[in-house]
Design a protein around this motif. Structure first.
Motif, mmCIF file in Angstrom:
data_model
loop_
_atom_site.group_PDB
_atom_site.id
_atom_site.type_symbol
_atom_site.label_atom_id
_atom_site.label_comp_id
_atom_site.label_asym_id
_atom_site.label_seq_id
_atom_site.Cartn_x
_atom_site.Cartn_y
_atom_site.Cartn_z
ATOM 1 N N PRO A 1 9.306 30.988 40.463
ATOM 2 C CA PRO A 1 10.006 32.167 41.001
ATOM 3 C C PRO A 1 11.252 32.494 40.178
ATOM 4 C CG PRO A 1 9.442 30.611 42.747
ATOM 5 C CD PRO A 1 9.175 29.910 41.460
ATOM 6 N N ALA A 2 11.454 33.790 39.967
ATOM 7 C CA ALA A 2 12.631 34.235 39.229
ATOM 8 C C ALA A 2 13.880 34.116 40.101
ATOM 9 C CB ALA A 2 12.447 35.676 38.763
ATOM 10 N N LEU A 3 15.004 34.014 39.440
ATOM 11 C CA LEU A 3 16.271 33.899 40.151
ATOM 12 C C LEU A 3 16.571 35.191 40.891
ATOM 13 C CD1 LEU A 3 18.879 32.249 40.689
ATOM 14 C CD2 LEU A 3 19.836 33.332 38.638
ATOM 15 N N GLY A 4 17.003 35.065 42.140
ATOM 16 C CA GLY A 4 17.340 36.233 42.939
ATOM 17 C C GLY A 4 18.806 36.612 42.798
ATOM 18 N N ASN A 5 19.281 37.414 43.740
ATOM 19 C CA ASN A 5 20.666 37.880 43.735
ATOM 20 C C ASN A 5 21.515 36.965 44.621
ATOM 21 O OD1 ASN A 5 19.777 40.015 42.162
ATOM 22 N ND2 ASN A 5 19.475 41.355 43.938
ATOM 23 N N ILE A 6 22.630 36.534 44.080
ATOM 24 C CA ILE A 6 23.548 35.650 44.797
ATOM 25 C C ILE A 6 24.897 36.347 44.907
ATOM 26 C CG2 ILE A 6 24.636 33.386 44.855
ATOM 27 C CD1 ILE A 6 22.425 32.353 43.062
ATOM 28 N N THR A 7 25.422 36.428 46.123
ATOM 29 C CA THR A 7 26.737 37.031 46.350
ATOM 30 C C THR A 7 27.606 36.071 47.149
ATOM 31 O OG1 THR A 7 25.929 38.142 48.351
ATOM 32 C CG2 THR A 7 25.843 39.382 46.291
ATOM 33 N N TYR A 8 28.897 36.118 46.848
ATOM 34 C CA TYR A 8 29.872 35.261 47.526
ATOM 35 C C TYR A 8 31.092 36.107 47.859
ATOM 36 C CZ TYR A 8 33.488 31.697 48.157
ATOM 37 O OH TYR A 8 34.518 30.930 48.655
ATOM 38 N N ASP A 9 31.476 36.116 49.151
ATOM 39 C CA ASP A 9 32.630 36.891 49.620
ATOM 40 C C ASP A 9 33.642 35.948 50.258
ATOM 41 O OD1 ASP A 9 31.510 39.390 48.891
ATOM 42 O OD2 ASP A 9 30.275 39.357 50.700
ATOM 43 N N PHE A 10 34.890 36.158 49.882
ATOM 44 C CA PHE A 10 35.984 35.355 50.427
ATOM 45 C C PHE A 10 37.098 36.296 50.859
ATOM 46 C CE2 PHE A 10 40.123 33.343 49.830
ATOM 47 C CZ PHE A 10 39.996 32.222 50.633
ATOM 48 N N SER A 11 37.614 36.079 52.077
ATOM 49 C CA SER A 11 38.667 36.940 52.608
ATOM 50 C C SER A 11 39.700 36.084 53.324
ATOM 51 C CB SER A 11 38.072 37.976 53.573
ATOM 52 O OG SER A 11 39.099 38.743 54.169
ATOM 53 N N PHE A 12 40.968 36.371 53.023
ATOM 54 C CA PHE A 12 42.081 35.667 53.665
ATOM 55 C C PHE A 12 43.133 36.704 54.047
ATOM 56 C CE2 PHE A 12 46.258 33.658 53.495
ATOM 57 C CZ PHE A 12 46.077 32.585 54.351
ATOM 58 N N LYS A 13 43.462 36.735 55.348
ATOM 59 C CA LYS A 13 44.419 37.718 55.854
ATOM 60 C C LYS A 13 45.504 37.006 56.652
ATOM 61 C CE LYS A 13 40.989 41.426 56.262
ATOM 62 N NZ LYS A 13 40.338 42.411 57.167
ATOM 63 N N SER A 14 46.735 37.375 56.353
ATOM 64 C CA SER A 14 47.886 36.871 57.106
ATOM 65 C C SER A 14 48.956 37.948 57.106
ATOM 66 C CB SER A 14 48.412 35.572 56.487
ATOM 67 O OG SER A 14 48.979 35.827 55.220
ATOM 68 N N SER A 15 50.058 37.665 57.762
ATOM 69 C CA SER A 15 51.150 38.639 57.807
ATOM 70 C C SER A 15 51.880 38.742 56.482
ATOM 71 C CB SER A 15 52.132 38.253 58.919
ATOM 72 O OG SER A 15 52.656 36.953 58.666
ATOM 73 N N VAL A 16 51.639 37.780 55.587
ATOM 74 C CA VAL A 16 52.328 37.769 54.300
ATOM 75 C C VAL A 16 51.475 38.372 53.200
ATOM 76 C CG1 VAL A 16 53.445 36.304 52.575
ATOM 77 C CG2 VAL A 16 53.636 35.746 55.007
ATOM 78 N N ILE A 17 50.179 37.993 53.165
ATOM 79 C CA ILE A 17 49.318 38.402 52.060
ATOM 80 C C ILE A 17 47.894 38.560 52.559
ATOM 81 C CG2 ILE A 17 48.852 36.024 51.365
ATOM 82 C CD1 ILE A 17 48.775 36.975 48.465
ATOM 83 N N THR A 18 47.191 39.482 51.934
ATOM 84 C CA THR A 18 45.757 39.683 52.189
ATOM 85 C C THR A 18 45.027 39.542 50.855
ATOM 86 O OG1 THR A 18 46.180 41.180 54.038
ATOM 87 C CG2 THR A 18 43.992 41.257 53.023
ATOM 88 N N LEU A 19 44.070 38.621 50.828
ATOM 89 C CA LEU A 19 43.354 38.313 49.588
ATOM 90 C C LEU A 19 41.862 38.500 49.820
ATOM 91 C CD1 LEU A 19 43.349 37.199 46.671
ATOM 92 C CD2 LEU A 19 43.187 34.901 47.662
ATOM 93 N N ASN A 20 41.217 39.287 48.947
ATOM 94 C CA ASN A 20 39.773 39.524 49.007
ATOM 95 C C ASN A 20 39.160 39.190 47.652
ATOM 96 O OD1 ASN A 20 39.667 40.597 51.698
ATOM 97 N ND2 ASN A 20 40.576 42.491 50.905
ATOM 98 N N THR A 21 38.051 38.443 47.691
ATOM 99 C CA THR A 21 37.364 38.046 46.463
ATOM 100 C C THR A 21 35.866 38.226 46.664
ATOM 101 O OG1 THR A 21 39.066 36.411 45.951
ATOM 102 C CG2 THR A 21 36.961 36.185 44.815
#
Length: 252
Positions: free
Chosen positions: A180-200
């Motif tokens: 089988p051929a390689l499929g699609n891989i996705t990775y989501d990371f989210s961090f939210k606080s009153s100081v900083i919001t980080l999305n990857t």
């Protein structure tokens, strides 16, 4: 206060949200790897007769060797037994009779005749007779003669057993291995606080081209922590292998 967090920490209790997500989407395409089974079957069929001849020769030599060793051992054993029988007389052990007062049983004497060439295997045993006093019960004596130890003679069969292997035939099924051929891989990371919001977000997509995409951004009350980083790398396979990469960084 000393760290400078007093300006944007309004309360003593702070909370944050953390989210991590990984997803894999299966690819319907498959890679076919051929297996050269034709040459393997031809090689086996050409050498199978030679293998059978070598196997039969080795089997016959092993059978002759085992038979000769066994017969030689048997001859030495028979010679040793005959010499001991001539030199020594059979040993006879006689056990005297005795009485059992409590049970009122009288046991007569009995003998054990041993072979002249050994002390373990008896040749003849005479069992004792039992008599119970003041009764008519009487068990007579019996003589048990054990058969002599004789080793049979091994002989090599005049007609050797035939050994044959079936002919190998090529299977009609596909001679390819499908991966089988390689499929699609996705990775989501989210961090939210009153100081900083980080999305990857990171993704690897295997379609007509192999594309790797990377995007990360942040928003914060601190201006120096605000940024956006995006990168894309693609591998083209249509007309040779071509790799293209793009990267951008902005600080709002």
């Amino acid at each position: 206060e000393k760290t400078g967090l007093k300006e944007f920490l309004r309360t003593t209790k702070q909370s944050f949200d953390l989210s991590v997500k990984t997803q894999y989407k299966k690819n319907k395409d498959k890679h076919s790897i051929p297996i050269p089974l034709d040459a393997f079957y031809v090689f086996i069929n050409h050498n199978i007769n030679s293998f059978i001849r070598q196997f039969e020769n080795g089997r016959q030599k092993a059978l002759v060797f085992v038979t000769n060793v066994y017969n030689e051992t048997k001859n030495k054993f028979d010679q040793h037994k005959a010499e001991k029988s001539l030199d020594k007389q059979p040993r006879i052990f006689q056990i005297p009779g005795y009485s059992i007062p409590v049970l009122n049983i009288e046991v007569s004497p009995f003998t054990v005749k041993m072979l002249p060439f050994g002390y373990v295997i008896p040749e003849e045993i005479s069992t004792p007779s039992f008599t119970i006093w003041d009764s008519d019960l009487y068990v007579p004596s019996y003589t048990l003669a054990l058969p002599s130890l004789e080793l049979p003679v091994l002989s090599i069969p005049t007609t050797p057993l035939k050994f044959s292997l079936p002919e190998c035939k090529m299977l009609s099924n596909s001679q390819n291995i499908l991966i089988p051929a390689l499929g699609n891989i996705t990775y989501d990371f989210s961090f939210k606080s009153s100081v900083i919001t980080l999305n990857t977000n990171v993704g690897l997509y295997n379609q007509s081209d192999i594309v790797a995409h990377f995007l990360t951004s942040s928003s914060s009350v601190v201006e120096s922590l605000q940024y956006k980083l995006e990168g894309t790398s693609s591998l083209t396979r249509k007309r040779g292998l071509k790799l293209a990469t793009a990267l951008s960084l902005s600080n709002d």
